[in-house]
Design a protein around this motif. Structure first.
Motif, PDB file in Angstrom:
ATOM      1  N   ALA A 320       0.760  -1.055  -0.061  1.00 25.07           N
ATOM      2  CA  ALA A 320      -0.133  -0.043  -0.181  1.00 25.07           C
ATOM      3  C   ALA A 320       0.910   1.399  -0.185  1.00 25.07           C
ATOM      4  O   ALA A 320       0.488   2.238  -0.752  1.00 25.07           O
ATOM      5  CB  ALA A 320      -1.040  -0.163   1.395  1.00 25.07           C
ATOM      6  N   VAL A 321       1.837   1.118   0.782  1.00 24.36           N
ATOM      7  CA  VAL A 321       2.937   2.414   0.759  1.00 24.36           C
ATOM      8  C   VAL A 321       3.522   2.764  -0.623  1.00 24.36           C
ATOM      9  O   VAL A 321       3.738   3.780  -1.019  1.00 24.36           O
ATOM     10  CB  VAL A 321       3.736   2.274   2.195  1.00 24.36           C
ATOM     11  CG1 VAL A 321       4.720   3.475   2.216  1.00 24.36           C
ATOM     12  CG2 VAL A 321       2.959   2.368   3.226  1.00 24.36           C
ATOM     13  N   ALA A 322       4.075   1.459  -1.224  1.00 22.30           N
ATOM     14  CA  ALA A 322       4.669   1.762  -2.395  1.00 22.30           C
ATOM     15  C   ALA A 322       3.697   2.346  -3.413  1.00 22.30           C
ATOM     16  O   ALA A 322       4.150   2.792  -4.343  1.00 22.30           O
ATOM     17  CB  ALA A 322       4.905   0.190  -2.699  1.00 22.30           C
ATOM     18  N   LEU A 323       2.276   1.967  -3.483  1.00 20.12           N
ATOM     19  CA  LEU A 323       1.627   2.531  -4.176  1.00 20.12           C
ATOM     20  C   LEU A 323       1.108   3.911  -4.008  1.00 20.12           C
ATOM     21  O   LEU A 323       0.391   4.448  -4.650  1.00 20.12           O
ATOM     22  CB  LEU A 323       0.291   1.654  -4.338  1.00 20.12           C
ATOM     23  CG  LEU A 323       0.401   0.193  -4.858  1.00 20.12           C
ATOM     24  CD1 LEU A 323      -0.988  -0.358  -5.100  1.00 20.12           C
ATOM     25  CD2 LEU A 323       0.860   0.533  -6.569  1.00 20.12           C
ATOM     26  N   GLY A 324       1.698   4.433  -2.773  1.00 21.75           N
ATOM     27  CA  GLY A 324       1.334   6.030  -2.530  1.00 21.75           C
ATOM     28  C   GLY A 324       0.616   6.194  -1.369  1.00 21.75           C
ATOM     29  O   GLY A 324       0.473   7.494  -1.127  1.00 21.75           O
ATOM     30  N   ALA A 325       0.430   5.251  -0.468  1.00 20.97           N
ATOM     31  CA  ALA A 325      -0.515   5.606   0.816  1.00 20.97           C
ATOM     32  C   ALA A 325       0.448   6.055   1.836  1.00 20.97           C
ATOM     33  O   ALA A 325       1.786   5.532   1.933  1.00 20.97           O
ATOM     34  CB  ALA A 325      -1.112   4.401   1.285  1.00 20.97           C
ATOM     35  N   LYS A 326       0.193   7.113   2.637  1.00 24.63           N
ATOM     36  CA  LYS A 326       1.123   7.502   3.627  1.00 24.63           C
ATOM     37  C   LYS A 326       0.772   6.614   4.804  1.00 24.63           C
ATOM     38  O   LYS A 326       2.001   6.424   5.429  1.00 24.63           O
ATOM     39  CB  LYS A 326       0.374   8.929   3.986  1.00 24.63           C
ATOM     40  CG  LYS A 326       1.027   9.632   5.301  1.00 24.63           C
ATOM     41  CD  LYS A 326       2.543   9.827   4.831  1.00 24.63           C
ATOM     42  CE  LYS A 326       2.435  11.060   3.870  1.00 24.63           C
ATOM     43  NZ  LYS A 326       2.189  12.341   4.392  1.00 24.63           N
ATOM     44  N   ALA A 327      -0.092   5.638   5.027  1.00 24.77           N
ATOM     45  CA  ALA A 327      -0.243   4.818   6.062  1.00 24.77           C
ATOM     46  C   ALA A 327      -1.446   3.895   5.822  1.00 24.77           C
ATOM     47  O   ALA A 327      -2.383   4.450   5.017  1.00 24.77           O
ATOM     48  CB  ALA A 327      -0.222   5.315   7.393  1.00 24.77           C
ATOM     49  N   VAL A 328      -1.803   3.008   6.752  1.00 24.98           N
ATOM     50  CA  VAL A 328      -3.128   2.270   6.500  1.00 24.98           C
ATOM     51  C   VAL A 328      -3.619   2.094   7.899  1.00 24.98           C
ATOM     52  O   VAL A 328      -3.206   2.398   8.782  1.00 24.98           O
ATOM     53  CB  VAL A 328      -2.687   0.779   6.106  1.00 24.98           C
ATOM     54  CG1 VAL A 328      -1.832   0.755   4.608  1.00 24.98           C
ATOM     55  CG2 VAL A 328      -2.005   0.060   7.081  1.00 24.98           C
ATOM     56  N   PHE A 329      -4.788   2.060   7.765  1.00 27.97           N
ATOM     57  CA  PHE A 329      -5.586   1.419   8.796  1.00 27.97           C
ATOM     58  C   PHE A 329      -6.105   0.115   8.766  1.00 27.97           C
ATOM     59  O   PHE A 329      -6.285  -0.559   7.919  1.00 27.97           O
ATOM     60  CB  PHE A 329      -7.316   2.037   8.827  1.00 27.97           C
ATOM     61  CG  PHE A 329      -7.359   3.477   9.203  1.00 27.97           C
ATOM     62  CD1 PHE A 329      -6.876   4.064  10.403  1.00 27.97           C
ATOM     63  CD2 PHE A 329      -7.372   4.430   8.156  1.00 27.97           C
ATOM     64  CE1 PHE A 329      -7.005   5.235  10.841  1.00 27.97           C
ATOM     65  CE2 PHE A 329      -7.576   5.988   8.728  1.00 27.97           C
ATOM     66  CZ  PHE A 329      -7.286   6.364  10.006  1.00 27.97           C
ATOM     67  N   ILE A 330      -6.097  -0.562   9.922  1.00 28.60           N
ATOM     68  CA  ILE A 330      -6.494  -1.933   9.963  1.00 28.60           C
ATOM     69  C   ILE A 330      -7.752  -1.932  10.940  1.00 28.60           C
ATOM     70  O   ILE A 330      -7.952  -1.242  12.035  1.00 28.60           O
ATOM     71  CB  ILE A 330      -5.542  -2.986  10.816  1.00 28.60           C
ATOM     72  CG1 ILE A 330      -5.128  -2.472  12.255  1.00 28.60           C
ATOM     73  CG2 ILE A 330      -4.324  -3.100   9.756  1.00 28.60           C
ATOM     74  CD1 ILE A 330      -4.022  -3.370  13.053  1.00 28.60           C
TER      75      ILE A 330
END
Length: 390
Positions: A320-330
């Motif tokens: 997800a970060v490699a695709l541009g997300a700053k961070a993720v929610f779980i």
């Protein structure tokens, strides 16, 4: 003390421990569950090319989202009604604080924003548009007084809770004898789960203190849900009013189109979260991961772009970060840990993900999140990306 090495183990333990109706409420997506499965499937269609040279020895996994510094790019998503373990949201908040990350707290939580913010000073309050503007304003001010660091408004619920495998009993609207009698068989089916509550001198119930009424009443989940269904959905002007009222870091959750992302920029949002509500919005919606690059290209230089849905491994976070997300929610990921082992179970889930991020980055030769890019990924499905239609 319960121990597990990966989230699949946590999920299996959670399923054994929870009453079936509660397990279905945690696990199930809408209708046939296509989007629920799609959220997980999308990550399996991206791969890596490991390297054997120039592997890093130090790692910088830190991120900054909504003005909050976190030690690694995983935040606890706001999830309603965490009365699946006596530790509840306060236990989740403590686990997140121990792990060095933030917690998003739902309007539908079983613990108050004040209690959660005391347990984790990186608390982000999530608001649903329920009731009148004066009621919403009172909830915003309560979150501010409690010390919430940012505000999320969630807009991606479509009132389609139909499930092909059945719908669990509706959460209670009161504490009457008839309600307790209706729910008792579910609790008694897992005596160990019930005893966990009784040992602490309480019973599992679903009051929602963050949806307190103007006259000070704390409603049960069912009554608050009826009010939610009766509230007209917010307009762009309503959300702009909310953003101005709050005045601090502000996120809109549930975005899936470029048009909506740009409207969020126009109203002054600091961040957006791509989400299909964990498969609980409209079944048949693609994984947000497939649309992430398009929205990052459209607004990523103006707002922080987050994503959720289907994250079960540290390698998923790296993708997800490699695709541009700053961070993720779980969401479900930490709920499995909560059901399996309370606060400690949530902490273990966060550590599993943190370790998986570091291991993946070691394997692909990246020492910091800023080094990750789309070039680090392999498309295992040539039709992986789905451009937003609007």
């Amino acid at each position: 003390m319960i121990r597990f090495r990966n989230l699949a183990e946590a999920e299996r333990v959670a399923k054994r421990r929870l009453p079936r109706a509660i397990w279905l409420a945690v696990k199930a997506g809408n209708e046939q569950g296509w989007t629920l499965d799609e959220n997980v499937r999308a990550f399996s269609e991206l791969g890596f090319s490991p390297t054997v040279f120039d592997r890093p020895t130090n790692f910088d996994l830190s991120a900054r989202v909504l003005g909050i510094d976190v030690e690694f790019p995983v935040l606890v998503s706001p999830v309603g009604a965490q009365a699946i373990h006596p530790d509840g949201e306060v236990g989740v908040a403590r686990a997140a604080a121990r792990a060095g990350t933030a917690i998003g707290l739902s309007s539908w939580s079983s613990d108050s924003v004040a209690d959660v913010a005391r347990a984790n000073d990186s608390t982000i309050f999530q608001l649903y548009w329920v009731g009148s503007r004066p009621e919403i304003e009172a909830r915003v001010e309560a979150a501010r007084a409690a010390g919430a660091k940012a505000l999320i408004v969630t807009l991606d619920w479509s009132f389609t809770p139909r499930r092909d495998w059945g719908v669990p009993p509706a959460p209670p609207s009161d504490r009457s004898i008839s309600t307790l009698a209706r729910l008792a068989p579910h609790a008694l089916s897992r005596p160990g789960w019930l005893m966990g509550y009784l040992r602490r001198g309480r019973i599992p119930e679903l009051r929602v203190p963050n949806l307190v009424t103007l006259d000070g009443r704390v409603p049960y989940f069912g009554k608050a849900w009826a009010d939610f269904e009766a509230t007209p959905p917010p307009t762009w002007d309503d959300v702009k009013w909310l953003r101005d009222l709050w005045g601090g870091p502000f996120m809109v959750k549930g975005i899936s189109t470029v048009r909506d992302a740009k409207l969020c920029v126009d109203l002054g949002a600091d961040a957006i979260s791509l989400s299909n509500h964990g498969g609980n919005n409209i079944d048949g919606t693609p994984s947000p991961l497939r649309q992430l690059p398009y929205l990052v290209d459209a607004v990523g230089d103006q707002v922080d772009v987050m994503v959720d849905g289907g994250i079960r491994r540290g390698s998923d976070v790296v993708k997800a970060v490699a695709l541009g997300a700053k961070a993720v929610f779980i969401g479900r990921a930490f709920l499995y840990g909560l059901a399996a082992g309370g606060e400690e179970g949530v902490y273990q889930v966060l550590q599993v993900l943190r370790n998986g991020i570091r291991e993946t980055m070691y394997g692909i030769g990246r020492g910091s999140l800023s080094e990750l890019s789309r070039d680090d990924l392999l498309l295992l499905n040539p039709h992986f990306f789905v451009p937003p239609t609007r």
